[in-house]
Design a protein around this motif. Structure first.
Motif, PDB file in Angstrom:
ATOM      1  N   ARG A  23      -1.813 -39.705  -0.606  1.00  0.00           N
ATOM      2  CA  ARG A  23      -0.513 -39.657   0.283  1.00  0.00           C
ATOM      3  C   ARG A  23       0.472 -39.654  -0.960  1.00  0.00           C
ATOM      4  O   ARG A  23       1.825 -39.591  -0.537  1.00  0.00           O
ATOM      5  CB  ARG A  23      -0.318 -40.722   1.454  1.00  0.00           C
ATOM      6  N   HIS A  24       0.278 -40.127  -1.875  1.00  0.00           N
ATOM      7  CA  HIS A  24       1.427 -40.159  -3.038  1.00  0.00           C
ATOM      8  C   HIS A  24       0.970 -39.659  -4.262  1.00  0.00           C
ATOM      9  O   HIS A  24       0.627 -40.105  -5.296  1.00  0.00           O
ATOM     10  CB  HIS A  24       1.505 -41.856  -3.187  1.00  0.00           C
ATOM     11  N   ARG A  27       2.728 -40.259  -7.734  1.00  0.00           N
ATOM     12  CA  ARG A  27       2.622 -41.599  -8.302  1.00  0.00           C
ATOM     13  C   ARG A  27       1.583 -41.931  -8.951  1.00  0.00           C
ATOM     14  O   ARG A  27       1.579 -42.873  -9.703  1.00  0.00           O
ATOM     15  CB  ARG A  27       3.088 -42.468  -6.831  1.00  0.00           C
ATOM     16  N   TYR A  28       0.278 -41.392  -8.497  1.00  0.00           N
ATOM     17  CA  TYR A  28      -1.009 -42.015  -9.045  1.00  0.00           C
ATOM     18  C   TYR A  28      -1.643 -40.654  -9.474  1.00  0.00           C
ATOM     19  O   TYR A  28      -1.771 -39.673  -8.797  1.00  0.00           O
ATOM     20  CB  TYR A  28      -1.630 -42.811  -8.038  1.00  0.00           C
ATOM     21  N   ALA A 280       0.774 -50.545  -5.136  1.00  0.00           N
ATOM     22  CA  ALA A 280       2.241 -50.527  -5.353  1.00  0.00           C
ATOM     23  C   ALA A 280       2.975 -51.728  -5.770  1.00  0.00           C
ATOM     24  O   ALA A 280       3.936 -51.670  -6.143  1.00  0.00           O
ATOM     25  CB  ALA A 280       2.956 -50.047  -4.206  1.00  0.00           C
ATOM     26  N   ILE A 285       4.391 -49.271  -0.145  1.00  0.00           N
ATOM     27  CA  ILE A 285       4.268 -47.825  -0.221  1.00  0.00           C
ATOM     28  C   ILE A 285       3.605 -47.799   1.453  1.00  0.00           C
ATOM     29  O   ILE A 285       2.893 -48.318   1.602  1.00  0.00           O
ATOM     30  CB  ILE A 285       3.441 -46.934  -1.235  1.00  0.00           C
ATOM     31  N   SER A 287       0.909 -46.498   3.859  1.00  0.00           N
ATOM     32  CA  SER A 287      -0.732 -46.444   3.702  1.00  0.00           C
ATOM     33  C   SER A 287      -1.366 -45.701   4.551  1.00  0.00           C
ATOM     34  O   SER A 287      -2.554 -45.364   4.542  1.00  0.00           O
ATOM     35  CB  SER A 287      -1.083 -48.009   3.912  1.00  0.00           C
TER      36      SER A 287
END
Length: 397
Positions: A23-24, A27-28, A280, A285, A287
């Motif tokens: 979902r991010h 970011r990762y 996070a 963030i 989930s």
């Protein structure tokens, strides 16, 4: 962008972690994945997340996976064995390690991650159960960031002051309260426990989990292990940790302050909440968890656990008070007993009996080193196997 290593990526926690990560995407980045033998699911995860390295505990599964990865033209390096699992956990290029390998198998890689000063999301409670003082000392010495992912400990962490210092008394905390659903048999007559099957015990009323942790939840050993873990994570004495049955699994745990305030963390029973919090932290963030509706829940119940029904919880509390290698022996005996139950080699009501007999037979020693702990683990497993064989023979005679 955080570089992630996920220990136990094909298990329940690992899959939920990857769901949050997906979902991010900005970011990762998943740098490495580790699993046991589920190469089919691992292949799907490699296709989606494109890690640099993948390590399987099982050599045969790794070799199958290597051929499948080559056939698909994927670039992941496929390795196997404990040595490589430890190597990816302490890899200098990794920022964050999700420690979600179930049981004692997660000890060495998780310990390696904290010694390397990583941000470690701890979902393997057995690591602290087995080597609490050694593990916490290693984490503090290396400056590792240790974030609890079990829903109960994560809830307590969220209810603590932002800058937690050593000792609950120093921050005005009277006690921490772990909530427990009570499992699928909280209303089953005790006389029926001998008839419980693995299929029945694996169906948890609130949570979706793997087989081993589902059985532990049914016996409440899971809460016992969490009791021990809470003592180490929050520098609490056993008398400062309570357990209360809460069937709805909405209040995940509470912190009771000396001024009379009780802070609780609430949410739907979904492991993506504590996983997202850990990933996070100290930020927040999304989930993917459905928002909580208290008007729909309507009622929240709480009551004391019956130790006749939950003998495993009682044994774990006694092991916490005994200290030393007792918790490691408790964990090892339980792992052997649960495995035997899942294979229809042991009755459900005999799981606690195996653990009890092992603890009575093994005198607790000082847990002075990892080698001492692993030796206690080996002895307990050997005694547990002997006990399981005896109980099986007795039931057949």
């Amino acid at each position: 962008m955080q570089e992630l290593c996920i220990l136990g990526s094909t298990g329940s926690i690992g899959k939920n972690t990857l769901d949050v990560v997906a979902r991010h995407p900005g970011r990762y980045r998943v740098r490495s994945l580790v699993a046991g033998k589920n190469d089919a699911l691992m292949l799907a995860q490699i296709s989606q997340f494109n890690p640099d390295q993948v390590v399987m505990a099982d050599e045969t599964a790794a070799k199958r996976l290597r051929l499948a990865v080559q056939a698909k033209g994927l670039r992941a390096e496929i390795l196997w064995g404990t040595e490589h699992i430890v190597a990816v956990a302490e890899d200098p290029a990794v920022d964050t390690v999700m420690a979600a390998v179930v049981g004692a198998a997660g000890l060495l890689p998780t310990l390696a991650a904290v010694k390397a000063g990583k941000k470690v999301l701890l979902a393997n409670k057995e690591v602290l159960v087995m080597t609490g003082e050694l593990f916490m000392s290693a984490a503090n010495a290396a400056g590792a960031t240790l974030l609890p992912i079990d829903s109960e400990h994560n809830a307590i962490f969220q209810c603590m002051p932002p800058h937690f210092s050593k000792g609950l008394n120093t921050i005005g905390v009277r006690r921490v309260v772990l909530t427990a659903s009570g499992g699928p048999f909280r209303e089953t007559p005790l006389g029926k426990f001998a008839e419980i099957t693995p299929a029945q015990a694996c169906v948890h009323p609130n949570w979706s989990m793997g087989q081993k942790i589902s059985i532990d939840s049914a016996t409440m050993m899971n809460k016992g292990l969490e009791f021990i873990e809470a003592c180490w994570l929050f520098d609490a004495r056993p008398d400062q940790v309570d357990v209360v049955i809460h069937p709805q699994s909405i209040v995940h745990s509470m912190v009771d302050y000396v001024d009379g305030s009780v802070l609780a963390q609430l949410g739907n029973p979904d492991m993506r909440t504590p996983i997202a919090h850990g990933l996070a932290w100290p930020e927040r963030i999304a989930s993917g968890v459905t928002p909580l509706s208290l008007s729909t829940i309507a009622c929240l119940d709480f009551y004391e656990p019956d130790m006749r029904r939950y003998h495993c919880l009682k044994l774990a509390m006694e092991a916490a008070r005994a200290g030393g290698t007792a918790p490691a022996a408790l964990n090892a005996a339980n792992e052997q007993a649960v495995a035997a139950f899942l294979c229809h080699q042991l009755r459900f009501d005999h799981i606690s009996r195996v653990v009890d007999e092992v603890l009575q037979a093994l005198e607790s020693q000082a847990a002075a080193s990892v080698e001492h702990v692993l030796d206690a683990d080996r002895q307990a497993r050997c005694l547990a196997k002997q006990c399981i064989i005896k109980l099986k023979n007795d039931s057949m005679s």
